[in-house]
Scaffold this motif. Structure first.
Motif, mmCIF file in Angstrom:
data_model
loop_
_atom_site.group_PDB
_atom_site.id
_atom_site.type_symbol
_atom_site.label_atom_id
_atom_site.label_comp_id
_atom_site.label_asym_id
_atom_site.label_seq_id
_atom_site.Cartn_x
_atom_site.Cartn_y
_atom_site.Cartn_z
ATOM 1 N N HIS A 44 0.837 -1.192 0.000
ATOM 2 C CA HIS A 44 0.000 0.000 0.000
ATOM 3 C C HIS A 44 0.875 1.246 0.000
ATOM 4 N N SER A 45 0.268 2.376 -0.326
ATOM 5 C CA SER A 45 0.951 3.669 -0.205
ATOM 6 C C SER A 45 0.511 4.381 1.071
ATOM 7 N N PHE A 46 -0.167 3.669 1.980
ATOM 8 C CA PHE A 46 -0.673 4.235 3.220
ATOM 9 C C PHE A 46 -0.425 3.255 4.359
ATOM 10 N N TYR A 47 -0.784 3.642 5.572
ATOM 11 C CA TYR A 47 -0.635 2.769 6.725
ATOM 12 C C TYR A 47 -1.892 1.913 6.894
ATOM 13 N N GLU A 48 -1.702 0.690 7.379
ATOM 14 C CA GLU A 48 -2.837 -0.183 7.675
ATOM 15 C C GLU A 48 -2.576 -0.878 9.012
ATOM 16 N N ILE A 49 -3.505 -0.706 9.928
ATOM 17 C CA ILE A 49 -3.425 -1.334 11.246
ATOM 18 C C ILE A 49 -4.520 -2.380 11.355
ATOM 19 N N CYS A 50 -4.176 -3.573 11.838
ATOM 20 C CA CYS A 50 -5.138 -4.671 11.945
ATOM 21 C C CYS A 50 -5.141 -5.231 13.361
ATOM 22 N N TYR A 51 -6.309 -5.712 13.780
ATOM 23 C CA TYR A 51 -6.445 -6.376 15.081
ATOM 24 C C TYR A 51 -7.218 -7.677 14.886
ATOM 25 N N VAL A 52 -6.702 -8.767 15.438
ATOM 26 C CA VAL A 52 -7.333 -10.081 15.313
ATOM 27 C C VAL A 52 -8.296 -10.297 16.476
ATOM 28 N N ASP A 53 -9.582 -10.432 16.151
ATOM 29 C CA ASP A 53 -10.604 -10.635 17.179
ATOM 30 C C ASP A 53 -10.995 -12.097 17.311
ATOM 31 N N GLY A 54 -10.378 -12.961 16.539
ATOM 32 C CA GLY A 54 -10.661 -14.387 16.624
ATOM 33 C C GLY A 54 -10.075 -15.117 15.426
ATOM 34 N N GLY A 55 -9.906 -16.435 15.560
ATOM 35 C CA GLY A 55 -9.351 -17.232 14.480
ATOM 36 C C GLY A 55 -7.830 -17.174 14.440
ATOM 37 N N THR A 56 -7.276 -17.781 13.409
ATOM 38 C CA THR A 56 -5.815 -17.853 13.281
ATOM 39 C C THR A 56 -5.386 -17.603 11.837
#
Length: 295
Positions: A44-56
């Motif tokens: 990407h040309s931008f920032y991306e923040i992710c959070y895992v709320d379940g699963g693997t």
């Protein structure tokens, strides 16, 4: 517990442009997805923040691999090749954004960017952090009358994005972080100039002259700093601006094409469809329909 798809629609409607006194953000998209599928290697040309709320699953960042499970958060910086793979019931919250520079508060913005650049890629046990608690508070809950009103979303989203450096362990506060390198500052200034002049041709010589650098130097700065060519950046910004106009104005498609610098309606329609997967008119109708459902 949450209305996943409706939460995503509401966040994208109400928390897109986040204004602050000294630090503002442009959110490209919010995501709240259950059972996310694997994706291909991309950047990407931008920032991306992710959070895992379940699963693997597995997250790859360059040559590094990181395990995904509940409570993990991970950060992708601009230009970094990455991928999510080997997923199993993966539930993910994510937001794609970039800080917006203001001449009166440029120092704060570049310090925030530098803080994100110093962040760890991956962190676990994030579920109890203030940032994730704020994030979850913005979701629509299944229980009636327990969700926060939409009017609070812009302020909460602004606080959330501002808190990301501390979530990923950036030492100290970004308000006192060292300034961004001169090369990245030039790239940021070039982006702003492009966005302010999309109605015209916005050529490489024009922007290079504005920044008082050579064309060759500016091309190299784009390639080395965000791994994107100058022409690609201009095209991305035109599509982004057109998307916002389709969402928030009733201007005819022809007018939007002209104001975002496309040479013809036909070319605009073809390029927009290629990048967004849907023609401009259909995109506007889809957006309006989703917005009506949120009323």
């Amino acid at each position: 517990m949450y209305h996943w798809s409706k939460s995503e629609e509401r966040l994208n409607r109400y928390a897109g442009r986040l204004e602050g006194e000294s630090l503002s953000f442009l959110v490209h998209y919010w995501g709240t997805i259950q059972h996310l599928t694997a994706n291909s290697i991309h950047r990407h040309s931008f920032y991306e923040i992710c959070y895992v709320d379940g699963g693997t699953g597995i997250y790859t960042d360059g040559n590094q691999m990181y395990p995904l499970y509940e409570g993990v958060a991970f950060c992708t910086i601009p230009g970094q090749l990455h991928q999510i793979k080997d997923v199993d019931g993966l539930n993910l919250l994510f937001v794609a954004f970039e800080p917006m520079e203001r001449p009166s508060a440029q120092e704060v913005t570049v310090k925030y960017i530098e803080a994100l650049q110093r962040c760890a890629v991956w962190t676990e046990h994030a579920s109890d952090s203030p940032a994730i608690q704020i994030w979850k508070s913005m979701l629509l809950r299944s229980e009636a009358d327990t969700s926060l009103p939409a009017s609070l979303l812009p302020k909460l989203a602004h606080v959330l994005l501002k808190s990301f450096p501390s979530l990923f362990g950036a030492s100290g506060s970004f308000e006192s972080a060292p300034l961004l390198s001169s090369a990245l500052q030039l790239v940021q200034k070039a982006k702003l100039y492009i966005r302010d002049n999309l109605g015209g041709p916005v050529s490489l010589p024009e922007v290079a002259a504005y920044l008082n650098v050579s064309e060759r130097q500016l091309s190299r700065l784009f390639a080395e700093s965000i791994h994107e060519s100058f022409s690609s950046m201009v095209r991305t910004e035109r599509i982004r601006a057109a998307e916002l106009m389709l969402q928030h104005t009733r201007d005819p498609i022809k007018v939007i094409a002209e104001r975002t610098g496309f040479s013809s309606v036909h070319y605009f329609t073809r390029l927009f469809t290629k990048f967004k997967g849907i023609p401009p008119a259909a995109y506007r109708a889809k957006w309006a329909l989703e917005a009506d459902h949120q009323e």
